[in-house]
Motif scaffolding. Structure first.
Motif, PDB file in Angstrom:
ATOM      1  N   LYS A 231       0.127   5.394   0.846  1.00 37.66           N
ATOM      2  CA  LYS A 231      -0.717   6.249   1.269  1.00 37.66           C
ATOM      3  C   LYS A 231      -0.239   7.796   1.102  1.00 37.66           C
ATOM      4  CE  LYS A 231      -3.610   7.258   5.298  1.00 37.66           C
ATOM      5  NZ  LYS A 231      -3.890   6.972   6.726  1.00 37.66           N
TER       6      LYS A 231
ATOM      7  N   ILE B  45       0.484   3.902   7.692  1.00 39.15           N
ATOM      8  CA  ILE B  45      -0.607   3.021   7.261  1.00 39.15           C
ATOM      9  C   ILE B  45      -1.357   2.139   8.173  1.00 39.15           C
ATOM     10  CG2 ILE B  45      -0.856   1.080   5.413  1.00 39.15           C
ATOM     11  CD1 ILE B  45       1.316   2.338   3.928  1.00 39.15           C
ATOM     12  N   THR B  46      -2.515   2.108   8.346  1.00 42.11           N
ATOM     13  CA  THR B  46      -3.415   1.361   9.274  1.00 42.11           C
ATOM     14  C   THR B  46      -3.996   0.061   8.675  1.00 42.11           C
ATOM     15  OG1 THR B  46      -5.500   2.751   8.705  1.00 42.11           O
ATOM     16  CG2 THR B  46      -4.017   3.583  10.513  1.00 42.11           C
TER      17      THR B  46
ATOM     18  N   GLU C 235      -6.947  -0.438   8.209  1.00 41.65           N
ATOM     19  CA  GLU C 235      -8.193  -0.205   7.520  1.00 41.65           C
ATOM     20  C   GLU C 235      -7.769   0.389   5.993  1.00 41.65           C
ATOM     21  OE1 GLU C 235      -7.428   1.063  10.347  1.00 41.65           O
ATOM     22  OE2 GLU C 235      -9.175   0.390  11.383  1.00 41.65           O
ATOM     23  N   ASP C 236      -6.458   1.038   6.152  1.00 42.59           N
ATOM     24  CA  ASP C 236      -5.901   1.367   4.798  1.00 42.59           C
ATOM     25  C   ASP C 236      -5.440   0.323   3.783  1.00 42.59           C
ATOM     26  OD1 ASP C 236      -6.025   4.233   5.386  1.00 42.59           O
ATOM     27  OD2 ASP C 236      -4.067   4.156   6.390  1.00 42.59           O
ATOM     28  N   THR C 237      -4.804  -0.805   4.669  1.00 45.44           N
ATOM     29  CA  THR C 237      -4.563  -2.138   3.903  1.00 45.44           C
ATOM     30  C   THR C 237      -5.890  -2.692   3.530  1.00 45.44           C
ATOM     31  OG1 THR C 237      -2.680  -2.321   5.238  1.00 45.44           O
ATOM     32  CG2 THR C 237      -3.324  -4.292   3.960  1.00 45.44           C
TER      33      THR C 237
ATOM     34  N   GLU D 121     -16.098   4.431   1.931  1.00 48.95           N
ATOM     35  CA  GLU D 121     -16.141   5.852   1.532  1.00 48.95           C
ATOM     36  C   GLU D 121     -17.055   6.622   2.223  1.00 48.95           C
ATOM     37  OE1 GLU D 121     -16.102   5.944  -2.793  1.00 48.95           O
ATOM     38  OE2 GLU D 121     -13.975   6.315  -2.959  1.00 48.95           O
TER      39      GLU D 121
ATOM     40  N   THR E  71       0.843  -1.268   0.153  1.00 46.51           N
ATOM     41  CA  THR E  71      -0.032   0.070  -0.029  1.00 46.51           C
ATOM     42  C   THR E  71       0.901   1.106   0.098  1.00 46.51           C
ATOM     43  OG1 THR E  71      -1.743  -1.153   1.342  1.00 46.51           O
ATOM     44  CG2 THR E  71      -1.875   1.071   1.166  1.00 46.51           C
TER      45      THR E  71
ATOM     46  N   ILE F 283      -8.715  -1.367   2.732  1.00 44.42           N
ATOM     47  CA  ILE F 283      -9.299  -0.665   1.456  1.00 44.42           C
ATOM     48  C   ILE F 283      -8.368  -0.812   0.107  1.00 44.42           C
ATOM     49  CG2 ILE F 283      -9.830   1.737   0.578  1.00 44.42           C
ATOM     50  CD1 ILE F 283     -10.364   2.758   3.363  1.00 44.42           C
ATOM     51  N   ALA F 284      -7.168  -0.749   0.386  1.00 39.62           N
ATOM     52  CA  ALA F 284      -6.343  -0.965  -0.842  1.00 39.62           C
ATOM     53  C   ALA F 284      -6.542  -2.414  -1.406  1.00 39.62           C
ATOM     54  CB  ALA F 284      -4.954  -0.949  -0.434  1.00 39.62           C
TER      55      ALA F 284
ATOM     56  N   ALA G 213     -15.873   7.088   5.686  1.00 46.49           N
ATOM     57  CA  ALA G 213     -14.553   7.693   5.889  1.00 46.49           C
ATOM     58  C   ALA G 213     -14.952   9.271   5.710  1.00 46.49           C
ATOM     59  CB  ALA G 213     -13.586   7.353   4.748  1.00 46.49           C
TER      60      ALA G 213
END
Length: 260
Positions: free
Chosen positions: A23, A35-36, A38-40, A114, A21, A42-43, A117
């Motif tokens: 960001k 990077i959290t 959640e970011d991973t 989304e 990922t 979503i990616a 977020a």
């Protein structure tokens, strides 16, 4: 690529990344946050959606291609090939339908993520706005302090008006003048202006008179020149006549004999 990402992350702070990922920093942030999970997630969801979109595109093309193959087999009266193509087409259509259903579910999940977020960001902004408003209200000091400030402002504005009135009164007293002196000065100025106009008119009349005299003199000189020219022309004509007579007398024999 890894060197560039490392440089942008460590030196510039515009992004954070791991093995899967990347960001980017938000416009209002000084540095990209780490990077959290959640970011991973979503990616990974985005990658899966992209893969499914690619699969559905390829499956749709395969369905169309198998349909064309079946039509060509029917045209050639090759029933076996036509049945095989149709069976493959049916399986591809079933797979395509499942992929579309899965893709629709994932897109719905991604839309909800989304939305959540955006809501989190909205709440964060609202909290920050609340803190700002609270600080501003504390600085203002409440309604009572505002009333006090407004009252003092009105008092100061009233003082300014009073000072202005006093200054205006002094100005009016200092502005008293002798009207007779003003009238005399105005009359003198008007008289001077009349004298200037009269002098200008006299000068114009004299200039006009001189112009008339110059024109008369020029006309007289022109007439004299014309008469002189006419006189000179007449004299020259007489001389020409006399010369012609003398020439004839000198060339005519009878004239010579008579003369002898």
């Amino acid at each position: 690529m890894g060197i560039l990402l490392t440089y942008l992350a460590r030196e510039k702070g515009v992004l954070a990344f791991d093995s899967q990922t990347v960001k980017l920093k938000a416009p209002g942030e000084k540095k990209a946050p780490p990077i959290t999970n959640e970011d991973t997630t979503i990616a990974s969801l985005k990658i899966l959606i992209q893969d499914l979109e690619t699969q559905t595109t390829l499956l749709a093309k395969r369905v169309d291609s198998l349909g064309e193959i079946a039509k060509e087999a029917v045209t050639r009266k090759n029933r076996v090939s036509a049945l095989a193509a149709l069976r493959s087409k049916k399986m591809a259509e079933t797979t395509l339908e499942k992929r579309h259903a899965t893709l629709a579910q994932l897109e719905e999940v991604f839309a909800k993520i989304e939305q959540a977020a955006d809501q989190v960001e909205l709440v964060r902004v609202m909290k920050a706005s609340t803190r700002v408003l609270s600080g501003l209200n504390e600085e203002v000091g409440g309604v009572e302090r505002v009333d006090e400030v407004v009252e003092k402002l009105r008092e100061q504005m009233g003082s300014v008006d009073e000072v202005g009135d006093v200054i205006a009164e002094v100005g009016r007293e200092a502005g008293n003048v002798d009207e007779m002196e003003v009238d005399d000065e105005l009359e003198a100025m008007e008289r001077e202006e009349r004298e200037k106009k009269e002098a200008e008119e006299t000068r114009k009349r004299l200039d006009a008179l001189e112009e008339v005299e110059r024109e008369a003199a020029a006309k007289k000189a022109k007439e004299a020149a014309r008469k002189q020219a006419e006189s000179d022309a007449a004299t020259e004509h007489q001389l020409d006549d006399s010369t012609e007579i003398l020439k004839r007398m000198s060339l005519d024999p009878s004239t010579v004999l008579e003369a002898s």
